[in-house]
Structure formats: structure tokens, C-alpha cells
Design a protein around this motif. Structure first.
Motif, PDB file in Angstrom:
ATOM      1  N   LEU A   1      40.780  39.181  45.835  1.00 28.34           N
ATOM      2  CA  LEU A   1      41.259  39.186  44.453  1.00 28.34           C
ATOM      3  C   LEU A   1      42.190  37.999  44.213  1.00 28.34           C
ATOM      4  N   LYS A   2      41.971  37.301  43.079  1.00 21.50           N
ATOM      5  CA  LYS A   2      42.799  36.171  42.686  1.00 21.50           C
ATOM      6  C   LYS A   2      43.341  36.388  41.266  1.00 21.50           C
ATOM      7  N   PRO A   3      44.511  35.842  40.969  1.00 18.40           N
ATOM      8  CA  PRO A   3      44.952  35.833  39.575  1.00 18.40           C
ATOM      9  C   PRO A   3      44.048  34.894  38.787  1.00 18.40           C
ATOM     10  N   GLY A   4      43.781  35.210  37.542  1.00 25.96           N
ATOM     11  CA  GLY A   4      42.872  34.362  36.786  1.00 25.96           C
ATOM     12  C   GLY A   4      43.042  34.516  35.293  1.00 25.96           C
ATOM     13  N   HIS A   5      42.149  33.876  34.582  1.00 24.02           N
ATOM     14  CA  HIS A   5      42.138  33.951  33.118  1.00 24.02           C
ATOM     15  C   HIS A   5      40.709  34.175  32.658  1.00 24.02           C
ATOM     16  N   THR A   6      40.556  34.695  31.453  1.00 25.61           N
ATOM     17  CA  THR A   6      39.220  34.937  30.928  1.00 25.61           C
ATOM     18  C   THR A   6      38.420  33.637  30.975  1.00 25.61           C
ATOM     19  N   SER A   7      37.196  33.700  31.462  1.00 33.09           N
ATOM     20  CA  SER A   7      36.401  32.506  31.751  1.00 33.09           C
ATOM     21  C   SER A   7      35.506  32.134  30.579  1.00 33.09           C
ATOM     22  N   SER A   8      35.774  30.962  29.992  1.00 36.13           N
ATOM     23  CA  SER A   8      34.898  30.461  28.928  1.00 36.13           C
ATOM     24  C   SER A   8      33.495  30.221  29.449  1.00 36.13           C
ATOM     25  N   ILE A   9      33.385  29.772  30.690  1.00 38.59           N
ATOM     26  CA  ILE A   9      32.059  29.509  31.269  1.00 38.59           C
ATOM     27  C   ILE A   9      31.241  30.796  31.301  1.00 38.59           C
ATOM     28  N   ARG A  10      31.843  31.856  31.844  1.00 36.56           N
ATOM     29  CA  ARG A  10      31.080  33.104  32.014  1.00 36.56           C
ATOM     30  C   ARG A  10      30.798  33.778  30.686  1.00 36.56           C
ATOM     31  N   ARG A  11      31.739  33.733  29.778  1.00 34.81           N
ATOM     32  CA  ARG A  11      31.495  34.446  28.520  1.00 34.81           C
ATOM     33  C   ARG A  11      30.438  33.719  27.684  1.00 34.81           C
ATOM     34  N   ILE A  12      30.370  32.369  27.758  1.00 36.08           N
ATOM     35  CA  ILE A  12      29.312  31.659  27.036  1.00 36.08           C
ATOM     36  C   ILE A  12      27.973  31.885  27.723  1.00 36.08           C
TER      37      ILE A  12
END
Length: 395
Positions: free
Chosen positions: A239-250
Motif C-alpha cells: 500500500l502506498k499513499p496516492g491521489h486519484t489517477s487521471s490516467i486510470r479514470r480516463i
């Protein structure tokens, strides 16, 4: 608006200076400790947008798991004897069979059929709903509607702050936190749980198109504790800290409100007909307008694009014109390079008569991220670009 910092080692939470009018989530200081370098503003709150390389954040998400502070997903709580009737008035999706414990992706439309928000609706009890918001002021809209609805409802923003735990190993992290029984939680359902005395609502939802969960903390004083607990338990699973991914959501064709839709966009333009039920007995705001749009047909349609050229250096920060035979036919709303697909992919809104699969168009890119001349060839394709039936998220 994004504030990027260069000296992360010396970073303090006070160094982010949007001002006191921009609220911080209960996880804000924890995200800074864990490497957040930049934030933007969403629902009048800070949201982490930078934990380093966005491509690495994408791979962390699709290969392992990431924890994201999405406390900006503010909740509009609707309670009272007429809660179900009032909630139905706000949305064009039929809620008549929505069970207690179920979640639904809904659209909130205005009198012209324009989209005001595309939130997740949670039914916590018979007469208690949460609307988990995208970026717009639906609390004010709901309060205004309640004032004139003549129904017995109470509208408020409760003490609720969600986290998103997303990725293929998110289930393993959840099992380590809550035990094997959490694995019975179905896609788009919720459960009331406690973790070390912290009151939570957990749902099988998320803005990633991956297996994922959202944890809605109902005590903001324990935000730091919850973040650290999840990160500690998740460490063996990568598990890593992260942010919502524009790549994955597009890749997944997921909308970003204000980018891909706004109050001048209607559900039929986005291909979201399945979320509009004009035949239900209940009335809702925008019903007559949406019926007319359906009868006449939408003048625009959202399409997917694959754009030629070198990999984009991050998402677009402005709308790019789409041309056909030298004539502007629409605009690119969201674009990014997908390292998995090895393509520049985009969501675009174009005139309905040009929304033809396989059609070749030109994208005029003012920010110069595609090619030096600012124009690139593109082709209209199916969307979503990856896992179109959402088998990953629903599995």
C-alpha cells in the motif's frame, strides 16, 4: 489552482497558503507527512494532487493499492419522513427499488436537464441518505429545494470524511483491517463498521475503475489515527499513499465534473441514458426537459479519441478544439497518456453528426504538449478505453 512545493523534506502543513477559507480534511497533515507535494481545490477544500510521479501513482494503483484523501467528497445528508421522496425529486434515476445498504451512481439535473452533479448516493437507513458529491455546491441546491418542496426533510452536511482505498490488493488490506466478513460486501453496497472505536461506513465504491473501497469516517478528530492505521496494516501488501489517477479514470471513461460535464451538459450527450427513467411515476427536476431532449436527440455526443504524436506530458489544462475538414466540431475535455495502452487517450464532446467510430479528426492543442505545430491527427474510438464492462471493479 495547484500549489507545488520543491523542498518536501522541509514541508509543513502550514506552508500551503490558499487561505483559511479553504478547508482541510482530517487527513491533511497525514498526507503532507506521507509526501504530498501539491494540492488543488475541490468543494472548497484542499485535495492532494501530487505524491511524485503520476505514472508511478498509476502503477501503484493498478498493481497494488493506494490510499487517497478524498475528504473533499462532502456529504449532503437527507433525513426525515419524506427523505426518500425528496431524494427521488433530485435525481432522474429511479430509486424505487433502492434498498437500505445500497449505493447508486446518480445524476442531479436542473430544470433544463443540465447536470449539476454526478454523485454516489448511499442509503444508510430507511429515511437517511448521503449524497457523496463531485465538485459543486449541491448542499445549497438541496437546501433551496427543501425550502419550497413542502416535504418533511432535514438537509445538512454531517461530520463525514471519506478515504479511498483502491487497487487489486485493497481487498487484502480491508480483510486485515476488518476480518474475512468484509469480503462479502458486494459492489455498490455499504456496511456500518467500527475500527478501534472509530465509527465508519464502508462501501465498495471508488473513482478508479479498480477494485476498491471507500471508508467514511464519522469523527473528524480521529482522521490522523485512521490514516496511520490503514497505512500500517497495508504495508505488507504494498500500500502506498496516492491521489486519484487521471490516467486510470480516463482509461475507464469516468467523468470529472467541470471538465467533462457541467450544468450545460445533459445525460444523453454523455451516453448516460440508463440513468434517466422518464417512465417512472415519480416526478423529478428536469423531467420535462429531458423528455424533450430524448425526443429531439442530443446535438452533441461524448466520444473517445486516440491522439497521434509523442506522449502527452500530463493531462490537458485547457480545452482543445477538435476539427473535421477545417471546421471546429467540438472540444477535448480530458486527455492523458496511458503508459499501459501506450497511447494518448482523450474524452471529447463533438457535434452528434460527427460522433462516428473510426472517423479521423484533428486536435488543436494550444498548450503544445502533442506536437510542435499544435495540431495532431486523432481517431474516434469506443470508450471506456480499458475494461469496458468494469469487470475489474465489480469482481
Amino acid at each position: 489552482m495547484t500549489q507545488a512545493l520543491t523542498d518536501a523534506d522541509d514541508l509543513q502543513s502550514e506552508d500551503f497558503g490558499f487561505g483559511t477559507q479553504i478547508r482541510k480534511s482530517p487527513y491533511f497533515k497525514a498526507t503532507v507527512r506521507w509526501g504530498a507535494k501539491g494540492f488543488s481545490v475541490y468543494n472548497h477544500m484542499y485535495i492532494p494532487r501530487d505524491f511524485g510521479d503520476p505514472e508511478q501513482n498509476f502503477w501503484n494503483l493498478v498493481n497494488d493499492a493506494i490510499l487517497c484523501d478524498v475528504g473533499v467528497e462532502r456529504q449532503v445528508e437527507i433525513t426525515g419522513p419524506d427523505a426518500a421522496k425528496f431524494t427521488q425529486m433530485l435525481t432522474c434515476r429511479d430509486l424505487s427499488k433502492m434498498a437500505v445498504g445500497q449505493c447508486k451512481y446518480i445524476l442531479i439535473t436542473d430544470a433544463d436537464g443540465g447536470m449539476l452533479n454526478d454523485p454516489i448516493l448511499l442509503r444508510l437507513d430507511e429515511n437517511r441518505f448521503w449524497i457523496s458529491l463531485a465538485d459543486s455546491d449541491i448542499l445549497l441546491w438541496a437546501k433551496g429545494m427543501a425550502l419550497f418542496a413542502g416535504m418533511e426533510v432535514t438537509i445538512r452536511e454531517p461530520d463525514v470524511s471519506p478515504l479511498q482505498l483502491q487497487g487489486p490488493k485493497s481487498g487484502e488490506v480491508m480483510k486485515a483491517l476488518f476480518g474475512d466478513s468484509i469480503m462479502d460486501l458486494k459492489y455498490y453496497w455499504l456496511r456500518h463498521v467500527e475500527l478501534d472505536g472509530m465509527p465508519l461506513v464502508v462501501s465498495r465504491t471508488g473513482w478508479s475503475s479498480e477494485l476498491g473501497y471507500e471508508l467514511y469516517l464519522q469523527d473528524e478528530s480521529r482522521g490522523d489515527e485512521l490514516w496511520e492505521k490503514i497505512m500500517a496494516v497495508g504495508k505488507p501488501f504494498g500500500l502506498k499513499p496516492g491521489h486519484t489517477s487521471s490516467i486510470r479514470r480516463i482509461e475507464g471513461g469516468m467523468l470529472s465534473y467541470h471538465a467533462d460535464a457541467d450544468m450545460n451538459t445533459n445525460p444523453y450527450e454523455l451516453g448516460l441514458d440508463r440513468l434517466v427513467n422518464l417512465d417512472m411515476e415519480a416526478d423529478f427536476i428536469g423531467k420535462a426537459a429531458l423528455r424533450k431532449i430524448k425526443e429531439e436527440g442530443p446535438s452533441r455526443k461524448q466520444v473517445g479519441l486516440v491522439i497521434d504524436g509523442d506522449p502527452l506530458n500530463g493531462p490537458n489544462t485547457s480545452y482543445w478544439s477538435v476539427k473535421k475538414d477545417g471546421v471546429v466540431i467540438g472540444k477535448v475535455t480530458s486527455a492523458v497518456y496511458s503508459p499501459r495502452l501506450e497511447k494518448n487517450i482523450a474524452l471529447a464532446m463533438v457535434a452528434a453528426e460527427h460522433a462516428v467510430l473510426g472517423a479521423e479528426v484533428q486536435v488543436l492543442n494550444k498548450s503544445g504538449l502533442v506536437n510542435d505545430p499544435g495540431t495532431s491527427a486523432a481517431v474516434i474510438v469506443e470508450r471506456p478505453f480499458y475494461d469496458p464492462n468494469k469487470k475489474i471493479a465489480a469482481s
